[in-house]
Structure formats: C-alpha cells, structure tokens
Design a protein around this motif. Structure first.
Motif, mmCIF file in Angstrom:
data_model
loop_
_atom_site.group_PDB
_atom_site.id
_atom_site.type_symbol
_atom_site.label_atom_id
_atom_site.label_comp_id
_atom_site.label_asym_id
_atom_site.label_seq_id
_atom_site.Cartn_x
_atom_site.Cartn_y
_atom_site.Cartn_z
ATOM 1 N N GLY A 46 0.817 -1.206 0.000
ATOM 2 C CA GLY A 46 0.000 0.000 0.000
ATOM 3 C C GLY A 46 0.849 1.254 0.000
ATOM 4 N N ARG A 47 1.911 1.261 0.816
ATOM 5 C CA ARG A 47 2.801 2.431 0.856
ATOM 6 C C ARG A 47 3.496 2.627 -0.482
ATOM 7 N N TYR A 50 1.016 4.039 -3.115
ATOM 8 C CA TYR A 50 0.507 5.395 -2.878
ATOM 9 C C TYR A 50 1.328 6.440 -3.626
ATOM 10 N N ASP A 51 2.618 6.258 -3.672
ATOM 11 C CA ASP A 51 3.493 7.242 -4.313
ATOM 12 C C ASP A 51 4.103 6.733 -5.609
ATOM 13 N N HIS A 92 -2.312 4.277 11.682
ATOM 14 C CA HIS A 92 -2.332 4.614 10.253
ATOM 15 C C HIS A 92 -3.455 5.615 9.998
ATOM 16 N N GLN A 100 -6.035 -0.886 8.301
ATOM 17 C CA GLN A 100 -5.382 -0.238 7.175
ATOM 18 C C GLN A 100 -5.184 -1.189 6.005
ATOM 19 N N GLN A 104 -6.689 0.791 3.072
ATOM 20 C CA GLN A 104 -5.704 1.462 2.214
ATOM 21 C C GLN A 104 -6.115 1.476 0.744
ATOM 22 N N TRP A 105 -6.923 0.509 0.326
ATOM 23 C CA TRP A 105 -7.362 0.496 -1.072
ATOM 24 C C TRP A 105 -8.328 1.649 -1.343
ATOM 25 N N LYS A 107 -8.079 4.444 0.372
ATOM 26 C CA LYS A 107 -7.255 5.626 0.575
ATOM 27 C C LYS A 107 -6.309 5.892 -0.597
ATOM 28 N N LEU A 108 -6.029 4.874 -1.405
ATOM 29 C CA LEU A 108 -5.190 5.113 -2.579
ATOM 30 C C LEU A 108 -5.858 6.164 -3.470
ATOM 31 N N PRO A 109 -5.066 6.999 -4.134
ATOM 32 C CA PRO A 109 -5.661 8.082 -4.941
ATOM 33 C C PRO A 109 -6.259 7.619 -6.254
ATOM 34 N N ARG A 218 -8.698 10.726 -10.246
ATOM 35 C CA ARG A 218 -8.330 10.960 -8.841
ATOM 36 C C ARG A 218 -9.320 11.916 -8.171
#
Length: 270
Positions: A46-47, A50-51, A92, A100, A104-105, A107-109, A218
């Motif tokens: 997930g981390r 994200y970027d 988190h 999380q 997190q899925w 929260k992903l953009p 997004r």
C-alpha cells in the motif's frame, strides 16, 4: 516494472505500461491466508503504491486457488496479532494496522478493482471490500467469518460495507457466518460484477480506466471518499472545487481533443 518486497514475500506488484498495477497475494500454499508476514507485506504494498509514479489503476487478486482465506488462525495464535499494539491505537491515520490493510485500497488516490475467486473469507472479504469495484467469480465462496472464532469483523468491514450491503442482510451474514456464492454476493452488494474470469474482466476495466484523464479519475475518487458522509452543501462545494481545477487543464483539453479526433489520448500523469 516489477516491485519486489522484502524476503518475507507475500505480495507481488507488477506495473503495466498503461499505468495499471497488478497486485497479487502469493501465499498460495495457504490460499493467501493472512499471517503476520502477509499483513506486513500488504502494508508495504500500500505504501509503495501510494506514491508510485504513473499509477492510474490497481487490480488486486490472489494467486492460486483463492483470493484470500482470511486469518491464518494458527499463526495468529502463535504470534499474538493483538499484542504488539492495542487495537485502539490509530497507527495509520484513522485506522489500526489490520484495518489499514483493507482501508488502504480506499485511501489510494486511484481506482482499485478486486478480482475474487475461490474462497474469500473474513479478513479476505474485508480486503476485497476496500476496492472501488469487485469482480467476483460466480462460483466463489464468501463469508463474514469472524463470529465463528468468537470475534467481530474488525478490519474496516463495517465502514466499507456501509452503503453497499443491505443492513439486515449484513447482520444475518455476520451473526451466522453463512457462506454465499459470487452470484449471491452480487445480490447482497458485496460484488459489483460477476464473471467466471474475474482477473481478465478486472484488467479490462482497469485498462479502460487507465485511458481516461488521470487527474479526473483521482478527483472522482476523492469525491467518492467524501460523499457518503458529507452534507449536501459540502458535496456540492466539493464537486465545484474539483471541477474548477479540471476545466481547461491540459489533460481535460486532451480528453476533448482525442475524442473529437478519434484517437488515443496522451495524458500527463499527476
């Protein structure tokens, strides 16, 4: 591009040229059951996503016979999943670690599509529920499994099922742990689409999403993240803010021109 996780490998990520990340749970000998290493690998994934430069969509699936069989109760009993940090600790943002893994899925953009086959029980169902879209094999077996072990769903299920699963149906499935099929998952609201080849269908949808203005995608996901909880006034303003930023932008103009000229669009990634 292939993203390699640490030696405790449980998850693989492959980035396709169109900006679609193919994410796979790869603990196939245990039907991708969730042990501490799987939790850690999913959080690492997930981390990384994200970027990740150029990311436009994610397809989340399980290798082998199943999507995810839920908690590996044997490994959790040995390691004491709940002992490192109290579950009430928000490690988190608004979530603890296990929450999380599913949240997190959302929260992903970018949009996330889960492709579900085989068994999808307990925590596995909550992870799949974190996706924007769920493509489920009609023969898949799903269950809200936690009550079987004297527990409640605690990996963000209640937050993720709100607005998609009918309340009384969710209560019955939670209280009884009754298994249901992919076909029933569509009826109940756990599935978006039923398809006997969920990965291929999810990948086709992802490719279509990847061919749209990534800034607009997004922006739409940000709006979806807020609209179930915000007031009408807040939603109307949020729409206006997002649209104001998109109108006349390079990618928005390219979206129009590519349609008018009947050609593939060439977008600039965020």
């Amino acid at each position: 591009m292939h993203y390699e996780l640490k030696p405790n490998e449980r998850v693989a990520i492959t980035m396709e040229p169109n900006g679609v990340a193919q994410v796979r749970l790869i603990r196939t000998d245990k039907m991708n059951a969730l042990d501490p290493d799987m939790f850690a690998a999913l959080l690492d994934a997930g981390r990384a996503l994200y970027d990740m430069p150029g990311l436009r969509c994610v397809v989340l699936a399980g290798e082998g016979r199943s999507f995810c069989a839920g908690l590996d109760m044997g490994s959790m009993a040995q390691t004491g999943r709940h002992r490192e940090n109290p579950l009430t600790d928000r490690t988190h943002g608004n979530s603890n670690g296990p929450q999380q893994v599913a949240m997190q899925w959302r929260k992903l953009p970018v949009p996330v599509i889960a492709a579900v086959h085989g068994v999808c029980f307990g925590g596995g169902l909550q992870i799949a529920s974190g996706a924007d879209i769920r493509v489920v094999d009609p023969a898949a077996r799903l269950a809200v499994m936690e009550m079987k072990w004297g527990l409640v769903p605690d990996m963000a299920g209640y937050a993720l099922w709100r607005g998609t699963v009918r309340d009384d149906t969710l209560r019955e499935l939670t209280y009884t742990n009754r298994e249901f099929t992919g076909e029933q998952a569509l009826e109940y609201g756990f599935a978006t689409i039923v398809d006997p080849n969920p990965v291929a269908r999810a990948s086709a949808i992802a490719a279509e999403i990847a061919n749209r203005n990534p800034h607009a995608q997004r922006a739409a996901k940000r709006l979806f993240g807020a609209y179930l909880h915000a007031s009408t006034d807040e939603i109307l303003m949020a729409e206006s803010i997002e649209q104001q930023a998109l109108i006349g932008s390079k990618n928005q103009i390219e979206a129009v021109m590519s349609q008018m000229e009947k050609r593939a669009a060439s977008f600039v990634d965020p």
